[in-house]
Scaffold this motif. Sequence first.
Motif, short mmCIF file in Angstrom:
data_model
loop_
_atom_site.label_atom_id
_atom_site.label_comp_id
_atom_site.label_asym_id
_atom_site.label_seq_id
_atom_site.Cartn_x
_atom_site.Cartn_y
_atom_site.Cartn_z
N HIS A 95 17.32 -8.89 -5.65
CA HIS A 95 16.13 -8.15 -6.07
C HIS A 95 16.26 -6.72 -5.55
N ALA A 96 16.26 -5.76 -6.46
CA ALA A 96 16.43 -4.36 -6.06
C ALA A 96 15.08 -3.69 -5.86
N LEU A 97 14.97 -2.94 -4.76
CA LEU A 97 13.80 -2.08 -4.52
C LEU A 97 14.28 -0.66 -4.79
N GLY A 114 -0.18 -8.06 -1.94
CA GLY A 114 -1.23 -7.08 -1.63
C GLY A 114 -1.01 -6.33 -0.33
N ILE A 115 0.25 -5.98 -0.06
CA ILE A 115 0.59 -5.37 1.23
C ILE A 115 0.18 -3.89 1.28
N ASP A 158 0.74 0.71 -0.69
CA ASP A 158 -0.63 0.45 -1.12
C ASP A 158 -0.64 -0.69 -2.13
N ASN A 159 -1.15 -1.85 -1.70
CA ASN A 159 -1.31 -3.01 -2.57
C ASN A 159 0.00 -3.41 -3.26
N ILE A 160 1.05 -3.61 -2.46
CA ILE A 160 2.37 -3.95 -2.99
C ILE A 160 2.54 -5.47 -3.06
N THR A 161 3.00 -5.95 -4.21
CA THR A 161 3.37 -7.36 -4.33
C THR A 161 4.84 -7.44 -4.74
N LEU A 162 5.58 -8.27 -3.99
CA LEU A 162 7.00 -8.46 -4.26
C LEU A 162 7.29 -9.96 -4.15
#
Length: 207
Positions: free
Chosen positions: A33-35, A9-10, A21-25
């Motif tokens: 893991h690719a972004l 929830g970053i 906004d509301n990032i979960t990784l």
Amino acid sequence: MKYVIEMLGIRKEFPGIVANDNITLQLRQGEIHALLGENGAGKSTLMSMLFGMYQPDKGQIKLSGKEVKITNPNIATALGIGMVHQHFKLVHNFTTTENIVLGIEPKKYGGLILDIESAAKRVAELSTKYGLNIDPYAKIEDISVGMQQRVEIMKMLYRDANILIFDEPTAVLTPQEIEDLMEIMRGLIKEGKSIIIITHKLKEIKA
């Protein structure tokens, strides 16, 4: 499922812009893991928070299930998180070893003299283990861009990083150097490291 890193929830806002906004990784051990995303999508901002360069406005970061507060890059390093930035942070008239140990220089004779020999030996050992082929005594100004990037990777390994972040690592490399980097990454994964790679190149993700 156990994750080595969870960003939950970053949210990160700068004046006039919401970068994340509301990032979960979630990252597993031994995983690349690719972004993926276009320029300005907020990839580097997200990873800068994992490396302690920014603080999230909302959300939490967990390391192996425990919440951590990463308030600066020294804390990230102590937690075993390393980052290779797009623009390398190397001193050009120093040797590879001098760059690698900068800030954590080993000393001898009661801390009076820099023990570059023992550092160079460890660099050579790690270099062999991970297939980096770094000359411990070469000057940065005399080596290729691809080799400079390997010095940045070695800086992380020398500090015992287990979570390695690469920010657009292939942007400055030749096609052969890109292949070599992919091979190095596969070797890192085999040794139990976990990698997050920021990119916008689909071909590399597939590889």
